[in-house]
Design a protein around this motif. Structure first.
Motif, PDB file in Angstrom:
ATOM      1  N   ARG A   1       7.876  -3.075  16.125  1.00 63.81           N
ATOM      2  CA  ARG A   1       8.774  -2.835  17.235  1.00 63.81           C
ATOM      3  C   ARG A   1      10.278  -2.659  16.545  1.00 63.81           C
ATOM      4  N   ARG A   2      10.438  -2.797  15.112  1.00 62.17           N
ATOM      5  CA  ARG A   2      11.652  -2.289  14.742  1.00 62.17           C
ATOM      6  C   ARG A   2      11.241  -2.042  12.969  1.00 62.17           C
ATOM      7  N   PRO A   3      11.823  -1.240  12.465  1.00 57.66           N
ATOM      8  CA  PRO A   3      11.681  -1.271  10.890  1.00 57.66           C
ATOM      9  C   PRO A   3      12.397  -2.353  10.275  1.00 57.66           C
ATOM     10  N   MET A   4      11.599  -3.074   9.156  1.00 54.64           N
ATOM     11  CA  MET A   4      12.124  -4.164   8.439  1.00 54.64           C
ATOM     12  C   MET A   4      12.475  -3.529   6.887  1.00 54.64           C
ATOM     13  N   MET A   5      11.909  -2.683   6.594  1.00 55.17           N
ATOM     14  CA  MET A   5      12.146  -2.172   5.240  1.00 55.17           C
ATOM     15  C   MET A   5      12.213  -0.639   5.070  1.00 55.17           C
ATOM     16  N   LEU A   6      12.969  -0.451   4.048  1.00 52.63           N
ATOM     17  CA  LEU A   6      13.315   0.964   3.829  1.00 52.63           C
ATOM     18  C   LEU A   6      12.717   1.388   2.413  1.00 52.63           C
ATOM     19  N   MET A   7      11.944   2.457   2.316  1.00 49.19           N
ATOM     20  CA  MET A   7      11.354   2.685   0.748  1.00 49.19           C
ATOM     21  C   MET A   7      11.811   4.173   0.609  1.00 49.19           C
ATOM     22  N   VAL A   8      12.242   4.362  -0.608  1.00 50.13           N
ATOM     23  CA  VAL A   8      12.735   5.604  -1.274  1.00 50.13           C
ATOM     24  C   VAL A   8      12.105   5.795  -2.671  1.00 50.13           C
ATOM     25  N   LYS A   9      11.805   7.133  -2.832  1.00 50.73           N
ATOM     26  CA  LYS A   9      11.259   7.485  -4.070  1.00 50.73           C
ATOM     27  C   LYS A   9      12.406   8.807  -4.409  1.00 50.73           C
ATOM     28  N   ALA A  10      13.122   8.645  -5.589  1.00 49.06           N
ATOM     29  CA  ALA A  10      13.924   9.667  -6.221  1.00 49.06           C
ATOM     30  C   ALA A  10      13.651  10.269  -7.422  1.00 49.06           C
TER      31      ALA A  10
ATOM     32  N   GLN B   1       0.732  -1.214   0.129  1.00 47.88           N
ATOM     33  CA  GLN B   1       0.041  -0.182  -0.022  1.00 47.88           C
ATOM     34  C   GLN B   1       0.867   1.265  -0.141  1.00 47.88           C
ATOM     35  N   GLN B   2       1.796   1.386   0.891  1.00 42.73           N
ATOM     36  CA  GLN B   2       2.812   2.273   0.772  1.00 42.73           C
ATOM     37  C   GLN B   2       3.759   2.545  -0.611  1.00 42.73           C
ATOM     38  N   PHE B   3       4.094   1.531  -1.271  1.00 39.16           N
ATOM     39  CA  PHE B   3       4.779   1.442  -2.301  1.00 39.16           C
ATOM     40  C   PHE B   3       3.644   2.031  -3.565  1.00 39.16           C
ATOM     41  N   LYS B   4       2.574   1.421  -3.730  1.00 38.25           N
ATOM     42  CA  LYS B   4       1.586   1.903  -4.605  1.00 38.25           C
ATOM     43  C   LYS B   4       1.396   3.477  -4.503  1.00 38.25           C
ATOM     44  N   ARG B   5       1.421   4.027  -3.560  1.00 40.29           N
ATOM     45  CA  ARG B   5       1.012   5.609  -3.457  1.00 40.29           C
ATOM     46  C   ARG B   5       2.176   6.302  -3.955  1.00 40.29           C
ATOM     47  N   LEU B   6       3.479   5.537  -4.013  1.00 38.39           N
ATOM     48  CA  LEU B   6       4.625   6.340  -4.530  1.00 38.39           C
ATOM     49  C   LEU B   6       4.668   6.421  -5.982  1.00 38.39           C
ATOM     50  N   LEU B   7       3.920   5.444  -6.833  1.00 36.65           N
ATOM     51  CA  LEU B   7       4.248   5.509  -7.929  1.00 36.65           C
ATOM     52  C   LEU B   7       3.567   6.730  -8.915  1.00 36.65           C
ATOM     53  N   PRO B   8       4.378   7.052  -9.644  1.00 36.03           N
ATOM     54  CA  PRO B   8       3.731   8.191 -10.639  1.00 36.03           C
ATOM     55  C   PRO B   8       2.576   7.610 -11.609  1.00 36.03           C
ATOM     56  N   PRO B   9       1.812   8.640 -12.322  1.00 31.66           N
ATOM     57  CA  PRO B   9       0.962   8.105 -13.278  1.00 31.66           C
ATOM     58  C   PRO B   9       1.719   7.400 -14.308  1.00 31.66           C
ATOM     59  N   LEU B  10       1.488   6.059 -14.777  1.00 30.41           N
ATOM     60  CA  LEU B  10       2.232   5.140 -15.625  1.00 30.41           C
ATOM     61  C   LEU B  10       1.503   5.212 -17.110  1.00 30.41           C
ATOM     62  N   SER B  11       0.469   5.746 -17.183  1.00 33.37           N
ATOM     63  CA  SER B  11      -0.039   5.660 -18.750  1.00 33.37           C
ATOM     64  C   SER B  11       0.719   6.137 -19.700  1.00 33.37           C
TER      65      SER B  11
END
Length: 243
Positions: free
Chosen positions: A230-239, A31-41
């Motif tokens: 309790r601890r972060p498992m993943m790191l997500m970045v948009k650049a 759900q967090q990954f999907k929100r970072l995606l730009p328009p892809l058409s």
């Protein structure tokens, strides 16, 4: 990414995970990954370490005109070709470091849970920057440095098997880490947060978002998710690339 996923016992265990059986909606980061995606058409999208091809198939539903998923695991690509094929989707057996990265080819490059198998992130960041068009987007999700720096990448347990705490040691000693995952010995690469974020900046990216992934509320009581806050498992970045 190595061919560890072509190990038969490991791949069989991996195929039984919910994210393997049910796709993106069963992945806590989706759900967090999907929100970072730009328009892809009408865009061209490259997926680094595409695995089963779930992201490629989703990108196709968003109207992308060309999609390439690369992975060094033949077993992963066999599943992708059989289950997540599409008219504009192509899959290629290729490592992330070995791909040729044609200059200014792609509008968007994505990668989910693959870059923590890469030893030289600077090399990959440079190649991704070169292959993106001006105003192109790079979105990746990888294991968090807090996760990869943990001793054996597991909790410390009490005598009853309850997790007490997540042990971190030798954080600044980067490089290969051997861990147990799905009953197998798996090699990963530990990178510090400085290496990851400064690596992007030094290779010309403009960082738009940094997210320490949290599973959605509806998944937090499911087996395997109950301790994920309790601890972060993943790191997500948009650049972004500005040329």
């Amino acid at each position: 990414m190595s061919n560890q996923y072509d190990n038969e016992p490991f791949f069989n265990a991996y195929s039984k995970m919910d994210r393997s059986r049910y796709g993106l909606e069963a992945a806590g980061e989706w759900q967090q990954f999907k929100r970072l995606l730009p328009p892809l058409s009408h865009k061209k999208v490259l997926d680094l370490g595409c695995g089963y091809g779930w992201h490629c198939k989703y990108v196709e539903t968003q109207g992308a005109k060309e999609i390439l998923g690369i992975d060094s695991s033949q077993k992963m690509l066999d599943f992708a070709n059989n289950n997540n094929f599409g008219k504009v989707i192509n899959y290629q057996l290729c490592g992330i470091k070995e791909y040729d990265y044609p200059i200014e080819k792609w509008d968007c490059v994505i990668s989910n849970l693959a870059l923590h198998y890469i030893d030289d992130l600077d090399f990959v960041f440079q190649k991704v920057h070169n292959t993106l068009k001006s105003n192109g987007t790079f979105i990746f999700n990888m294991e968090h440095p807090v996760f990869t720096s943990a001793i054996h990448q597991d909790w410390i347990y009490d005598k009853n098997g309850n997790p007490l705490y997540w042990p971190i040691d030798n954080y600044f000693e980067t490089g290969k880490k051997q861990t147990r995952f799905l009953g197998q010995n798996i090699l990963k690469e530990h990178h510090t947060l400085t290496q990851i974020l400064m690596g992007l900046l030094q290779n010309g990216f403009e960082i738009q978002a940094v997210i320490e992934v949290e599973p959605p509320k509806e998944m937090r009581t499911l087996p395997g998710f109950e301790h994920e806050l309790r601890r972060p498992m993943m790191l997500m970045v948009k650049a972004l690339v500005r040329k």
